[in-house]
Design an enzyme around this catalytic site. Sequence first.
Site, PDB file in Angstrom:
ATOM      1  N   GLY A  63       0.843  -1.191   0.000  1.00 53.93           N
ATOM      2  CA  GLY A  63       0.000   0.000   0.000  1.00 53.93           C
ATOM      3  C   GLY A  63       0.873   1.234   0.000  1.00 53.93           C
ATOM      4  O   GLY A  63       2.017   1.182   0.461  1.00 53.93           O
ATOM      5  N   GLN A  93       3.069  10.116   1.134  1.00 61.46           N
ATOM      6  CA  GLN A  93       4.360   9.431   1.285  1.00 61.46           C
ATOM      7  C   GLN A  93       5.313   9.723   0.128  1.00 61.46           C
ATOM      8  O   GLN A  93       6.507   9.457   0.225  1.00 61.46           O
ATOM      9  CB  GLN A  93       4.159   7.913   1.387  1.00 61.46           C
ATOM     10  CG  GLN A  93       3.445   7.475   2.657  1.00 61.46           C
ATOM     11  CD  GLN A  93       3.258   5.972   2.676  1.00 61.46           C
ATOM     12  OE1 GLN A  93       2.323   5.441   2.089  1.00 61.46           O
ATOM     13  NE2 GLN A  93       4.178   5.271   3.326  1.00 61.46           N
ATOM     14  N   CYS A 134       5.527   0.057   7.578  1.00 58.54           N
ATOM     15  CA  CYS A 134       5.206   1.198   6.725  1.00 58.54           C
ATOM     16  C   CYS A 134       6.448   1.583   5.942  1.00 58.54           C
ATOM     17  O   CYS A 134       7.539   1.620   6.502  1.00 58.54           O
ATOM     18  CB  CYS A 134       4.749   2.360   7.617  1.00 58.54           C
ATOM     19  SG  CYS A 134       4.362   3.859   6.687  1.00 58.54           S
ATOM     20  N   LEU A 135       6.262   1.876   4.657  1.00 56.71           N
ATOM     21  CA  LEU A 135       7.409   2.253   3.828  1.00 56.71           C
ATOM     22  C   LEU A 135       8.050   3.556   4.316  1.00 56.71           C
ATOM     23  O   LEU A 135       9.209   3.812   4.024  1.00 56.71           O
ATOM     24  CB  LEU A 135       6.980   2.387   2.361  1.00 56.71           C
ATOM     25  CG  LEU A 135       6.542   1.060   1.704  1.00 56.71           C
ATOM     26  CD1 LEU A 135       5.984   1.321   0.315  1.00 56.71           C
ATOM     27  CD2 LEU A 135       7.694   0.077   1.639  1.00 56.71           C
ATOM     28  N   HIS A 157      -4.827   1.764   7.037  1.00 53.50           N
ATOM     29  CA  HIS A 157      -3.467   2.287   7.249  1.00 53.50           C
ATOM     30  C   HIS A 157      -3.183   3.423   6.251  1.00 53.50           C
ATOM     31  O   HIS A 157      -2.680   4.479   6.632  1.00 53.50           O
ATOM     32  CB  HIS A 157      -2.474   1.125   7.088  1.00 53.50           C
ATOM     33  CG  HIS A 157      -1.022   1.506   7.134  1.00 53.50           C
ATOM     34  ND1 HIS A 157      -0.157   1.033   8.095  1.00 53.50           N
ATOM     35  CD2 HIS A 157      -0.282   2.295   6.307  1.00 53.50           C
ATOM     36  CE1 HIS A 157       1.060   1.539   7.865  1.00 53.50           C
ATOM     37  NE2 HIS A 157       1.011   2.299   6.774  1.00 53.50           N
ATOM     38  N   GLU A 158      -3.542   3.189   4.977  1.00 52.44           N
ATOM     39  CA  GLU A 158      -3.269   4.208   3.947  1.00 52.44           C
ATOM     40  C   GLU A 158      -4.171   5.427   4.124  1.00 52.44           C
ATOM     41  O   GLU A 158      -3.729   6.558   3.913  1.00 52.44           O
ATOM     42  CB  GLU A 158      -3.436   3.625   2.539  1.00 52.44           C
ATOM     43  CG  GLU A 158      -2.558   2.408   2.231  1.00 52.44           C
ATOM     44  CD  GLU A 158      -1.095   2.581   2.590  1.00 52.44           C
ATOM     45  OE1 GLU A 158      -0.592   3.716   2.566  1.00 52.44           O
ATOM     46  OE2 GLU A 158      -0.454   1.562   2.923  1.00 52.44           O
TER      47      GLU A 158
HETATM   48 ZN   LIG Z   1       2.337   3.570   5.733  1.00 55.81          ZN
END
Ligand SMILES: [Zn+2]
Length: 193
Positions: A65, A70, A113-114, A155-156
């Site tokens: 995701g 981000q 998370c990225l 989350h997103e």
């Molecule tokens: Zn994230």
Amino acid sequence: MEPRLPVDAARPGAYVIPAMAKLSIITAPDPRLKLKAKPVAKVDDRVRRLMQDMLETMYAAPGIGLAAPQVGEALRVIVVDCAREGEPPQPFKLANPELLWQSDELMTVNEGCLSLPEHYADVARPAEIKVRYLDAENEIRELHATGLLATCIQHEMDHLEGVLFVDHISSLKRGIILRKLAKAKRQKTPVPA
Ligand SMILES: [Zn+2]
């Protein structure tokens, strides 16, 4: 026991996708990750391009995701693909996602998370949700998501409010993770002469 799976980091079953990351992913701590994103007026060519670039960036990371903030775009756009190893890709591109309903039943997932690379924590969220959104053709759609897909979308969507998964855990644990990330960032940034 509930599944313990990373959310948008360390895609468990990444298949080979012949695409290069096109956008760079912002890592915490960064004020751009704390902003509230703006709705898109319409899913036009520019937004469609952003969705596609985000999807390719997410697959390359690899992740399951990604939210526009981000990659430095303060817009209400997210992409997800929670297909498992061996399954065909199941990409979703959502603009202006809105939560219509959530189950009382919760599910705990060990999220990553990225934007917080290499950190994970258990987060409990509603196990099922219904969302309304605009798809890549600017059509209004509704999605009933369960399991990892429900977790991932929530989350997103949090990213669109400037909320990170660490905001759902104790301030003690959050502080430890953010301090480690800040330190990692300092070590990467050359000291000006
Ligand atoms: Zn994230």
